[in-house]
Design a protein around this motif. Sequence first.
Motif, short mmCIF file in Angstrom:
data_model
loop_
_atom_site.label_atom_id
_atom_site.label_comp_id
_atom_site.label_asym_id
_atom_site.label_seq_id
_atom_site.Cartn_x
_atom_site.Cartn_y
_atom_site.Cartn_z
N THR B 35 97.16 -54.36 -118.69
CA THR B 35 97.94 -53.58 -119.65
C THR B 35 97.01 -52.58 -120.34
O THR B 35 95.80 -52.81 -120.40
CB THR B 35 98.61 -54.52 -120.68
OG1 THR B 35 99.32 -53.74 -121.64
CG2 THR B 35 97.59 -55.37 -121.42
N ASP B 63 104.56 -51.11 -119.90
CA ASP B 63 103.18 -51.06 -120.40
C ASP B 63 103.13 -50.23 -121.68
O ASP B 63 103.82 -49.22 -121.80
CB ASP B 63 102.29 -50.43 -119.32
CG ASP B 63 100.83 -50.70 -119.55
OD1 ASP B 63 100.28 -50.22 -120.57
OD2 ASP B 63 100.22 -51.39 -118.72
N GLU B 114 93.44 -58.35 -114.21
CA GLU B 114 94.19 -58.58 -115.46
C GLU B 114 93.26 -58.34 -116.63
O GLU B 114 92.04 -58.45 -116.50
CB GLU B 114 94.77 -60.00 -115.49
CG GLU B 114 93.75 -61.13 -115.59
CD GLU B 114 93.44 -61.56 -117.02
OE1 GLU B 114 94.05 -61.03 -117.98
OE2 GLU B 114 92.53 -62.41 -117.18
N ASN B 115 93.81 -58.01 -117.78
CA ASN B 115 92.97 -57.82 -118.97
C ASN B 115 93.66 -58.31 -120.25
O ASN B 115 93.61 -57.65 -121.28
CB ASN B 115 92.49 -56.37 -119.12
CG ASN B 115 93.62 -55.38 -119.31
OD1 ASN B 115 94.74 -55.63 -118.90
ND2 ASN B 115 93.35 -54.25 -119.93
N TYR B 116 94.29 -59.49 -120.14
CA TYR B 116 94.85 -60.13 -121.34
C TYR B 116 93.75 -60.94 -122.06
O TYR B 116 92.65 -61.10 -121.54
CB TYR B 116 96.03 -61.03 -120.95
CG TYR B 116 97.25 -60.20 -120.62
CD1 TYR B 116 98.21 -59.93 -121.59
CD2 TYR B 116 97.41 -59.64 -119.35
CE1 TYR B 116 99.31 -59.15 -121.29
CE2 TYR B 116 98.51 -58.85 -119.05
CZ TYR B 116 99.45 -58.60 -120.03
OH TYR B 116 100.54 -57.81 -119.75
N ARG B 117 94.06 -61.42 -123.24
CA ARG B 117 93.09 -62.26 -123.96
C ARG B 117 92.72 -63.46 -123.11
O ARG B 117 93.60 -64.07 -122.49
CB ARG B 117 93.68 -62.77 -125.28
CG ARG B 117 93.26 -61.92 -126.46
CD ARG B 117 93.51 -62.67 -127.77
NE ARG B 117 93.84 -61.68 -128.79
CZ ARG B 117 93.59 -61.82 -130.10
NH1 ARG B 117 93.02 -62.91 -130.57
NH2 ARG B 117 93.89 -60.87 -130.95
N THR B 120 95.07 -66.51 -121.47
CA THR B 120 96.49 -66.18 -121.29
C THR B 120 96.98 -66.55 -119.89
O THR B 120 98.00 -67.23 -119.73
CB THR B 120 96.73 -64.68 -121.57
OG1 THR B 120 96.20 -64.36 -122.85
CG2 THR B 120 98.21 -64.36 -121.51
N ARG B 142 88.82 -60.37 -114.20
CA ARG B 142 89.29 -60.62 -115.56
C ARG B 142 88.55 -59.67 -116.51
O ARG B 142 87.34 -59.77 -116.65
CB ARG B 142 88.95 -62.05 -115.98
CG ARG B 142 89.02 -63.10 -114.87
CD ARG B 142 90.43 -63.48 -114.53
NE ARG B 142 91.22 -63.92 -115.63
CZ ARG B 142 91.46 -65.21 -115.94
NH1 ARG B 142 90.89 -66.17 -115.24
NH2 ARG B 142 92.25 -65.53 -116.94
N SER B 144 88.13 -58.31 -120.43
CA SER B 144 88.43 -58.69 -121.82
C SER B 144 87.39 -58.06 -122.72
O SER B 144 86.36 -57.58 -122.27
CB SER B 144 88.40 -60.21 -121.96
OG SER B 144 87.12 -60.69 -121.60
#
Lengths: 418, 418
Positions: B35, B63, B114-117, B120, B142, B144
């Motif tokens: 996102t 998004d 993905e780049n969520y916290r 997640t 990943r 972050s």
Amino acid sequence: MSPDLLAPPSQTSAGAAPADFKGPLRGLKVIDAGTMIAGPLAATHLADFGADVIKIELPNVGDSMRHWAPIKDDRSLWWKVIGRNKRLITLTLSKPRGQELFKQLVREADIVIENYRPGTFERWGLGYDVLSRINPRLVFVRVSGFGQTGPYAKRGGYGTIAEAFSGIPSFTGFPDRPPTLPGFPMADSVAATFSAMAAMFAVYNRDQGGSGRGQEIDVSLYEPLFRLAEAQVIGFDQLGIVKERQGNRLAEDSPRNTYLTKDGRWVGISASSQKTFERLALAMEKPKLITDPRFRDNASRCTYADPLDAEISAWFAERDFSEIAAIFERADVVAGPVLDIRDIFSDPHYAARGNIVSVPDDDFGEVRMQNVAPRFLGTPGEVRHSGRALGADNREIFIGELGLSEAEFSSLEAEGVI
Amino acid sequence: MSPDLLAPPSQTSAGAAPADFKGPLRGLKVIDAGTMIAGPLAATHLADFGADVIKIELPNVGDSMRHWAPIKDDRSLWWKVIGRNKRLITLTLSKPRGQELFKQLVREADIVIENYRPGTFERWGLGYDVLSRINPRLVFVRVSGFGQTGPYAKRGGYGTIAEAFSGIPSFTGFPDRPPTLPGFPMADSVAATFSAMAAMFAVYNRDQGGSGRGQEIDVSLYEPLFRLAEAQVIGFDQLGIVKERQGNRLAEDSPRNTYLTKDGRWVGISASSQKTFERLALAMEKPKLITDPRFRDNASRCTYADPLDAEISAWFAERDFSEIAAIFERADVVAGPVLDIRDIFSDPHYAARGNIVSVPDDDFGEVRMQNVAPRFLGTPGEVRHSGRALGADNREIFIGELGLSEAEFSSLEAEGVI
């Protein structure tokens, strides 16, 4: 230059054979035929992850990075970082015998990276047409200031020039000050990263895409930055927007700025999303900011950034950093103190991530430098050793791998070919 | 958000089937489950070079980049750049049926980004342990703010925070002003480039390195910048150097600065090598600078940067940019005017390199944006189309490729799963 830069590597030299290299690129063979930053750093990215990188330098002279500040005891510390993890040979590419030896190396290489002025490798008889006949699988990465084509191609290109040319400094910095250039070699190092990425795209195409062939890749110093300045082109094309300098604010985010604490620390905040902004307002015990119509959403906050920044600045000015950090930690507000390298050396997160590594060094025993990035969980990269002495691997590579006799080796040394 | 953001794609939609994609990564299958900027831009790098990127967005919401400035007619122009070249589906990963469909996509994928916290994807039952059992060949990137481990891992991480944390702003900008943040999303976009590079390292290891297995890669926003700040760590470790802000100068290069012409243009110069400096002095018809002992070499010029800059600034202030450009062109002095986007649109080199492309767009017919970078001579990348409407490829992918029936498709839509 200190004469002992030219001394043979010490007995304690920290080299390792390619068979012992670790990382995802183990087995990949790379020739770093570049100079200074952009080409060599692309090769260091690959070396950090296990590629066997042979770096070529001019006999007796060496890469200019060997003389770049910071210097300790006549040794460039920067060289120790950019030259790390590589096997080092000397070779004069402008001499016919040097070109022959280069072609011998190219036969086995997956990737050659160079960053001389466009036309130089062609003048040496080492253009892509020649190299691809020797080794059709070769990926040949050419880095230059302005690229291999176009009216400015033959101009020398330095990072500073490329940064200015990319458009980014025109909207970086304060409106009453000059366009601001970054304090690190941004154009060179971003182009280096694009080069390593692109080289692996071409290797994929060769091996998995089924072509079986390498190709030539033309990387300039300005285009990677221009690529990353996301909406600069379309914003002008569709709306006539010419981005301007506005200090640490952004036109499209508010609040986004750096704020000074009572004890003199600068703290960066970016709280443009509504949830983040509301958390910040509550943490500062200023709930009226949330209901103030001027600050009701990000767009409106951008219009009223002056009064909003005044509110936040005043709150920061009354508190020390440690107090603010504790308040924000409890309230889950993300704020970033601007660290300097002293702070970084004592930061627990840097320590936990192992971002600073101690590395064997032929001159100083051990030196500390930044670790490889990013972190691979299956086949991690590593820093095996720092940048070593000029020609440290001449003997291993020219005699051990290319099969020169001792007599040939000595006469090539005497002739300045190696 | 405008309701017609949710409308189905128009009949003239500019999509193309993966079989028609061009570029070195043709055949590579990527899922962009990220996102905002860092994760999605990594995927765009791959999409620009022919990978089949399927981007996942939240149904009805999309998004956040779809709402980011600059906005025209309720459409984000930035989204059109970062969303380009991708196939777009909607999928709610927090719902069990969404997770099943995601796993079905993962079965065929080479790379998921993905780049969520941190935590997640694990909470959704989509951690690497699960995904690698479904597809051992998967590379899982990943991204972050602070990485997946360490005391700050669970903090949200924005680019601004990561930039401040990297150390770079502490030595960027003017000493009497705050540490300066860049005017573009530097941390996000550099991390994105590292992510795309690293993903291809892991694909190489899987395919050519003989492991046959993918792996997990942990990319933070601050570590790529920390990696690129070349001598920051070793300079402090060995010499105690704490780099400071000094405007557009560099401690180790002189002259290096921006200078203002009579007609108000800023021009960047970096002339620290002796040859370059001497050419500059002669071009300015100030040969005495060469013989002045204060300016005899780069180290000494760094000490006397003030008087040297005064000489150069005075010369610039008396001349218009066009006159200076002509003088420097004749003398082979490289100087870089700071361009803004207006200058870039009319620059002949940008035009010759094709750096700005006109791209089919579902809303505005055609839009102009930056081209792909770098330039591949064998299998070039391309921009096929701009970022399209939410769920533009739902039907093609869920029915055409995953084999859902029309009835299932409709009920999943109604339940907000897709």
